[in-house]
Motif scaffolding. Sequence first.
Motif, short mmCIF file in Angstrom:
data_model
loop_
_atom_site.label_atom_id
_atom_site.label_comp_id
_atom_site.label_asym_id
_atom_site.label_seq_id
_atom_site.Cartn_x
_atom_site.Cartn_y
_atom_site.Cartn_z
N ALA A 13 0.83 -1.21 0.00
CA ALA A 13 0.00 0.00 0.00
C ALA A 13 0.87 1.26 0.00
CB ALA A 13 -0.95 0.00 1.19
N GLY A 16 2.43 1.53 -3.49
CA GLY A 16 1.39 1.89 -4.45
C GLY A 16 0.96 3.34 -4.31
N CYS A 17 0.74 3.78 -3.08
CA CYS A 17 0.37 5.18 -2.85
C CYS A 17 1.46 6.12 -3.32
CB CYS A 17 0.11 5.42 -1.36
SG CYS A 17 -1.42 4.73 -0.73
N THR A 66 -4.06 -1.05 -5.01
CA THR A 66 -3.70 -0.15 -3.91
C THR A 66 -4.95 0.33 -3.18
OG1 THR A 66 -1.70 0.53 -5.09
CG2 THR A 66 -2.43 1.95 -3.30
#
Length: 161
Positions: A13, A16-17, A66
Amino acid sequence: MLQILLTGLLWFAAIGCGLLAGLYFAFSTFIMTALGRIGQAAGMAAMNAINVAIVQSLFLPIFLATTAAGAALAVTGLFRFGEPGAMAMIAGGVLYGLGMFVVTMIFNVPLNNALAATDPVSHEAAALWARYLADWTAWNHVRTITSTAACALFIAAIAAR
Protein backbone atom coordinates in the motif's frame (compact mmCIF):
# COMPACT_ATOMS: atom_id res chain seq x y z
CA MET A 1 2.08 -15.65 9.48
CA LEU A 2 -0.70 -13.06 9.73
CA GLN A 3 1.82 -10.44 10.88
CA ILE A 4 3.97 -11.11 7.80
CA LEU A 5 0.94 -10.74 5.52
CA LEU A 6 -0.09 -7.52 7.23
CA THR A 7 3.43 -6.10 6.94
CA GLY A 8 3.52 -7.07 3.25
CA LEU A 9 0.16 -5.41 2.68
CA LEU A 10 1.39 -2.25 4.40
CA TRP A 11 4.50 -2.16 2.21
CA PHE A 12 2.45 -2.77 -0.93
CA ALA A 13 0.00 0.00 0.00
CA ALA A 14 2.81 2.44 0.85
CA ILE A 15 4.63 1.76 -2.42
CA GLY A 16 1.39 1.89 -4.45
CA CYS A 17 0.37 5.18 -2.85
CA GLY A 18 3.83 6.56 -3.48
CA LEU A 19 3.78 5.56 -7.15
CA LEU A 20 0.36 7.08 -7.72
CA ALA A 21 1.23 10.20 -5.73
CA GLY A 22 4.21 10.68 -8.03
CA LEU A 23 2.07 10.28 -11.14
CA TYR A 24 -0.54 12.72 -9.85
CA PHE A 25 2.22 15.13 -8.80
CA ALA A 26 3.60 15.13 -12.36
CA PHE A 27 0.17 15.96 -13.77
CA SER A 28 -0.42 18.67 -11.18
CA THR A 29 2.95 20.36 -11.54
CA PHE A 30 3.74 20.30 -15.26
CA ILE A 31 1.80 17.93 -17.52
CA MET A 32 -1.51 19.82 -17.37
CA THR A 33 0.31 23.13 -17.77
CA ALA A 34 2.08 21.80 -20.86
CA LEU A 35 -1.18 20.46 -22.32
CA GLY A 36 -2.79 23.86 -21.77
CA ARG A 37 0.03 25.56 -23.67
CA ILE A 38 -0.01 23.46 -26.83
CA GLY A 39 -3.38 24.65 -28.05
CA GLN A 40 -6.90 23.53 -27.44
CA ALA A 41 -7.28 20.82 -30.10
CA ALA A 42 -3.80 19.38 -29.53
CA GLY A 43 -4.16 19.50 -25.75
CA MET A 44 -7.56 17.83 -25.83
CA ALA A 45 -6.31 15.16 -28.23
CA ALA A 46 -3.24 14.49 -26.07
CA MET A 47 -5.28 14.22 -22.86
CA ASN A 48 -7.80 11.91 -24.53
CA ALA A 49 -4.91 9.73 -25.73
CA ILE A 50 -3.47 9.66 -22.21
CA ASN A 51 -6.87 8.69 -20.78
CA VAL A 52 -7.16 5.77 -23.19
CA ALA A 53 -3.58 4.59 -22.72
CA ILE A 54 -3.56 4.85 -18.93
CA VAL A 55 -6.38 2.36 -18.40
CA GLN A 56 -4.64 -0.09 -20.75
CA SER A 57 -1.38 0.10 -18.81
CA LEU A 58 -0.04 -1.22 -15.52
CA PHE A 59 -1.57 1.88 -13.91
CA LEU A 60 -5.05 0.34 -13.62
CA PRO A 61 -4.09 -2.83 -11.70
CA ILE A 62 -1.90 -0.79 -9.35
CA PHE A 63 -4.67 1.81 -8.93
CA LEU A 64 -7.25 -0.87 -8.07
CA ALA A 65 -4.99 -3.09 -5.96
CA THR A 66 -3.70 -0.15 -3.91
CA THR A 67 -7.27 0.98 -3.30
CA ALA A 68 -8.22 -2.54 -2.16
CA ALA A 69 -5.12 -2.75 0.04
CA GLY A 70 -5.93 0.60 1.65
CA ALA A 71 -9.50 -0.49 2.36
CA ALA A 72 -8.29 -3.80 3.80
CA LEU A 73 -5.80 -1.99 6.01
CA ALA A 74 -8.46 0.41 7.29
CA VAL A 75 -10.73 -2.49 8.22
CA THR A 76 -7.85 -4.44 9.75
CA GLY A 77 -6.90 -1.37 11.77
CA LEU A 78 -10.41 -1.26 13.21
CA PHE A 79 -10.09 -4.86 14.40
CA ARG A 80 -6.61 -4.21 15.82
CA PHE A 81 -7.45 -0.78 17.21
CA GLY A 82 -5.26 -0.98 20.32
CA GLU A 83 -2.17 -2.20 18.49
CA PRO A 84 0.71 0.04 17.41
CA GLY A 85 0.15 1.50 13.94
CA ALA A 86 -3.59 0.75 13.84
CA MET A 87 -4.64 4.40 13.78
CA ALA A 88 -2.19 5.12 10.95
CA MET A 89 -3.59 2.14 9.00
CA ILE A 90 -7.15 3.37 9.47
CA ALA A 91 -6.31 6.98 8.63
CA GLY A 92 -4.20 6.00 5.61
CA GLY A 93 -6.86 3.67 4.22
CA VAL A 94 -9.74 6.10 4.71
CA LEU A 95 -7.78 9.09 3.41
CA TYR A 96 -6.64 7.18 0.34
CA GLY A 97 -10.07 5.72 -0.35
CA LEU A 98 -11.87 9.05 -0.09
CA GLY A 99 -9.21 11.46 -1.31
CA MET A 100 -7.92 9.38 -4.19
CA PHE A 101 -10.44 6.75 -5.26
CA VAL A 102 -13.71 8.58 -4.57
CA VAL A 103 -12.37 11.87 -5.95
CA THR A 104 -11.23 10.04 -9.09
CA MET A 105 -14.60 8.39 -9.63
CA ILE A 106 -16.78 11.41 -8.80
CA PHE A 107 -14.72 14.20 -10.36
CA ASN A 108 -11.81 13.22 -12.62
CA VAL A 109 -13.44 10.34 -14.54
CA PRO A 110 -16.62 12.31 -15.41
CA LEU A 111 -14.44 15.22 -16.57
CA ASN A 112 -12.45 12.77 -18.72
CA ASN A 113 -15.68 11.36 -20.16
CA ALA A 114 -16.97 14.84 -21.00
CA LEU A 115 -13.67 15.67 -22.68
CA ALA A 116 -13.78 12.48 -24.74
CA ALA A 117 -17.34 13.26 -25.87
CA THR A 118 -16.46 16.77 -27.11
CA ASP A 119 -15.29 17.57 -30.62
CA PRO A 120 -12.07 19.59 -30.15
CA VAL A 121 -13.01 22.02 -32.93
CA SER A 122 -16.61 22.60 -31.83
CA HIS A 123 -17.92 25.88 -30.43
CA GLU A 124 -18.27 24.50 -26.91
CA ALA A 125 -14.77 22.97 -26.89
CA ALA A 126 -12.95 26.13 -25.79
CA ALA A 127 -15.09 26.60 -22.68
CA LEU A 128 -14.99 22.91 -21.83
CA TRP A 129 -11.20 22.74 -22.23
CA ALA A 130 -10.65 25.79 -20.02
CA ARG A 131 -12.96 24.37 -17.34
CA TYR A 132 -11.40 20.93 -17.71
CA LEU A 133 -7.88 22.23 -17.18
CA ALA A 134 -8.88 24.12 -14.04
CA ASP A 135 -11.27 21.59 -12.49
CA TRP A 136 -9.40 18.39 -13.37
CA THR A 137 -6.14 19.85 -12.09
CA ALA A 138 -7.72 21.09 -8.85
CA TRP A 139 -9.13 17.64 -8.10
CA ASN A 140 -5.83 16.09 -9.12
CA HIS A 141 -4.13 18.23 -6.45
CA VAL A 142 -6.45 16.55 -3.92
CA ARG A 143 -5.39 13.13 -5.23
CA THR A 144 -1.71 14.12 -5.04
CA ILE A 145 -1.95 15.33 -1.46
CA THR A 146 -4.06 12.47 -0.16
CA SER A 147 -1.98 9.79 -1.91
CA THR A 148 1.19 11.30 -0.44
CA ALA A 149 -0.34 11.54 3.03
CA ALA A 150 -1.63 7.95 2.85
CA CYS A 151 1.83 6.78 1.82
CA ALA A 152 3.31 8.54 4.85
CA LEU A 153 0.65 7.05 7.15
CA PHE A 154 1.30 3.53 5.88
CA ILE A 155 5.04 4.05 6.43
CA ALA A 156 4.25 5.32 9.95
CA ALA A 157 2.22 2.15 10.56
CA ILE A 158 5.17 0.03 9.41
CA ALA A 159 7.51 1.95 11.71
CA ALA A 160 5.12 1.62 14.66
CA ARG A 161 4.84 -2.15 14.28
